[in-house]
Motif scaffolding. Structure first.
Motif: not given
Length: 774
Positions: A107-136
């Motif tokens: 099957e083709i898997t449907p798209d899924t909302a960004v998960c909690a672990e990725c959100l933690a990285e998205l808002f962590d200034p020390a993470d290399r993906r800080y505020r990166y709009p395409f992390l997953n």
């Protein structure tokens, strides 16, 4: 399977797994599990799902089989088959192999909302993906909308043009990493990037596209924002001038807009929600959910959802969405800010000008959204598959679809029995396609109304994509019985080109068959099919039908007493015409010019008096009865969008609270007709009390339907009843009717996995065609 052999001797199994097991972290899960149990062998994706060969002592293999049935959050196992193989010498290592080929069954898997672990990285200034709009990661992000073909591997997606940098490659190949074999993995060094473009589509030299976009939204601009399955048109929901401008430019006079907020706490000033609705909002599918407005919401959100008592709301589901709200909150570190209320509320409506298909690429956006958008927040990751937002509501007992698309499509629907593969082409409004294989149905995302050339092309493209991706070769084709629908013409041409049988399915039969299919009803059911219109066996307009349905067979047991449609299809857009028809049927035609003053009232009265079937064709439509009621009460005389009169009538009824039905508000004829003229006469005499009248209308209609259906069910010896058709999106009617039917001893079945409206027709058509003896 239980492994039977000497427990100390190594045994080998081949394990074939089918279901939603690609693109959801299933292979890494298998790899880690096998390593923990010191098993040898391998795992790989293939066209049918996932295949594993595992070798080790019997107790560990049994542990392995047990643990496999507790997969990662997004995975779903439909079938697991283990078969013994000869053991191989010295195979004590476990690896992930390259994907195999073969006949596609996965099957083709449907798209899924960004998960909690990725959100933690998205808002962590020390993470290399800080505020990166395409992390997953393997637990979230795009799937269906970036996939060209199966198996789901990076070369088969729109991420193929973004080679992995060393850091991302290390994560991708590390079995202990959350991004192990996450196909869309990327970072600022190697992945897609945002661009803010001006009104002409030219790139703007801005330091931060997110910050610059938010500033424009706050200043009243309308922006086209590229998402997962297409563009949204966005503006500040509190800026009445911006909302009015969006309506004017999009030529959408009154149809409600949806809004997006940072979190449920940010929605509490505007809507009320029960715990089930909150959970639905926060699911990984992230649909739009219709929620009850709080008093005063319309005063602040002027023009967002006029005339109705519900507001469509959704939460962010991509990193890009979250970053807009993060910017508005002042860029706080960490995730604590996500639990606090924030004032930013954005209108987020599909970028589909003129009802055409959703815009999905930059060049198309610049062309088709010219004159609508003041700018474009876009990116360079191509959207392969168009997919609109899903829309649901809580119908009192469970979630119910209004539109099934992102997050859910094309997730399979299990059918009661296998049959020949079918391509079903749906109807005219809210079109979807359905493909079947064995005992599985794959419902396409929402395509839309086929009233323009672009939508018709989108239907054909969707058919080609689903057939190619799922590698299903149809043995039969199904469509609506109306020969002039584009979907019917496409079905006939498709079937003729391949020398296949094309089976036209009566519209209301398909509505009830869809519900029977998803509920696994392989026995006769009674069906109440209530909608606006569908072509009947007699060539007339049906829409208030009581049917006996058993697979491919059906009988019309009863129907609403017909009302004339003065002006034909125009009556569906002008509810006052249906009120005029009711007055004429009541012998009160002289009241028409007084009640509906205007240049057309007298001509319509004369038209009804002549009884010209060409210009006043009779219709047994439930939708037109709602229109008549709304106009008689002065709620809505002309409609700007389909279902507006019925929606506003329901909203008005909800303000009144429970009322007693009119015991003499309907009658039933020996021919099986349900006559609602007594109810309409009462409404005509109580137009000064529209809220009371609206509530009385719903209560009486529910009682009439229940009485009618129960009598026929007992006569036919049927205990199951299915409620299908767009009128059952009315929560008030559905709830009242369900209660009475169940109290009368009937088992009520409602649409759950597909919409009850025409968005579910293709599922019903497919199920009928599968069972047809031809």
């Amino acid at each position: 399977m239980t492994v039977t052999a000497r427990s100390d001797a190594p045994q080998r199994l081949t394990i074939q797994i089918r279901g939603q097991v690609q693109g959801v972290g299933f292979r890494p899960f298998v790899y880690r599990l096998a390593r923990e149990l010191n098993l040898g062998g391998w795992v790989r994706n293939d066209a049918a799902g996932v295949t594993i060969e595992a070798q080790g002592p019997v107790p560990r293999l049994e542990q392995f089989l047990t643990a496999l049935r507790q997969p990662p959050p997004l995975a779903r196992i439909d079938a697991l088959r283990a078969t013994p193989l000869p053991a191989q010498a010295e195979d004590d290592d476990f690896t992930i192999q390259a994907s195999g080929a073969g006949s596609v069954l996965a099957e083709i898997t449907p798209d899924t909302a960004v998960c909690a672990e990725c959100l933690a990285e998205l808002f962590d200034p020390a993470d290399r993906r800080y505020r990166y709009p395409f992390l997953n990661c393997t637990h979230c992000g795009p799937r269906y909308t970036i996939t060209h073909t199966l198996p789901y591997d990076r070369p088969n997606t729109s991420m193929a043009s973004f080679p992995l940098c060393p850091d991302c490659a290390r994560e991708y190949h590390d079995p202990a990493d959350r991004r192990f074999h996450a196909q869309p993995v990327a970072c600022p060094a190697c992945g897609p990037h945002l661009t803010l473009r001006d009104v002409c589509g030219e790139p703007l030299a801005v330091a931060d596209p997110i910050a610059a976009a938010l500033e424009r939204l706050r200043n009243g601009a309308i922006l086209a924002i590229k998402g997962l399955g297409g563009f949204h048109l966005a503006c500040d929901a509190r800026a009445a001038a911006a909302v009015a401008q969006l309506r004017q430019r999009k030529q959408r006079e009154a149809k409600p807009f949806a809004v997006m907020a940072a979190n449920p706490a940010s929605l509490t000033p505007w809507v009320e929600f029960r715990e089930e609705e909150r959970r639905l909002l926060e699911t990984p599918e992230r649909p739009i959910v219709l929620l009850a407005k709080r008093p005063g919401a319309d005063a602040v959100l002027d023009g967002v959802a006029p005339g109705v008592d519900r507001l469509g709301v959704m939460l962010p589901y991509t990193p890009l969405h979250y970053l807009l709200f993060h910017e508005a909150a002042g860029r706080p570190d960490g995730r604590d800010w996500l639990a606090r209320p924030w004032p930013l509320l954005l209108v987020m409506t599909s970028a589909n000008p003129g009802g055409e298909p959703l815009v999905i690429d930059d060049a198309e956006a610049s062309d088709r959204l010219a004159g609508i958008a003041d700018g474009f927040l876009t990116h360079d990751r191509p959207i392969v598959a168009r997919c609109d937002d899903s829309v649901l509501h809580w119908n009192g007992t469970a979630p119910a679809f209004i539109r099934r698309a992102r997050g859910y499509a094309p997730r399979r629907i299990a059918l009661p029995a296998p049959g020949p593969s079918v391509l079903a082409c749906g109807g005219w409004l809210k079109n979807t396609l359905c493909l079947t294989r064995d005992a599985q149905a794959y419902l396409s995302p929402h395509i839309g109304d086929l009233d323009n050339a672009a939508a018709c092309r989108a239907l054909e493209e969707m058919a080609e994509r689903l057939l190619d991706t799922l590698r299903i070769v149809p043995e039969r084709v199904a469509c609506d019985r109306h020969p002039d629908f584009h979907s019917s013409r496409f079905a006939a041409a498709f079937a003729a080109d391949r020398d296949l049988l094309c089976l036209p399915v009566q519209h209301h039969h398909a509505h009830i068959a869809a519900i029977a299919a998803e509920h696994g009803l392989n026995r006769p059911v009674l069906g109440l099919a209530l909608d606006g219109v569908g072509l009947g066996d007699d060539g007339g307009s049906w829409g208030g039908e009581l049917l006996w349905v058993n697979g491919a067979d059906y009988r019309r047991l009863g129907h609403f007493a017909p009302l004339p449609l003065p002006g034909g299809d125009r009556a569906a857009r002008e509810p006052w015409r249906m009120a005029a028809a009711a007055l004429h049927a009541l012998g009160r035609g002289a009241e028409i010019p007084r009640r509906f003053p205007g240049p057309l009232a007298e001509p319509v009265r004369r038209l009804l008096e002549r009884g010209d079937a060409t210009h006043c064709p009779p219709a047994s439509s439930a939708g037109r009865v709602f229109d008549a009621a709304a106009a008689l009460l002065g709620v809505r005389l002309t409609s700007d969008y389909e279902g507006q009169a019925a929606m506003e009538l329901e909203a008005l009824a909800a303000t009144c609270g429970p009322v007693a039905p009119l015991p003499d508000g309907y009658s039933m004829t020996t021919g099986g007709q349900l006559d609602l003229l007594p109810l309409l006469a009462w409404l005509a005499d109580h137009a000064a009390e529209p809220a009371q009248g609206a509530a009385r209308f719903h209560a009486t209609l529910a009682l009439a339907l229940a009485d009618w259906a129960t009598q026929v069910a007992r006569r036919e010896g049927v205990s199951d009843i299915a409620l299908g058709g767009g009128c059952f999106l009315n929560r008030l009617l559905s709830g009242q009717l369900r209660n009475v039917l169940e109290a009368n001893g009937l088992t009520v079945h409602e649409a759950r996995q597909a919409p009850p409206n025409d968005g579910g027709l293709s599922l019903g058509q497919a199920w009928v065609a599968m069972q047809s003896q031809c």
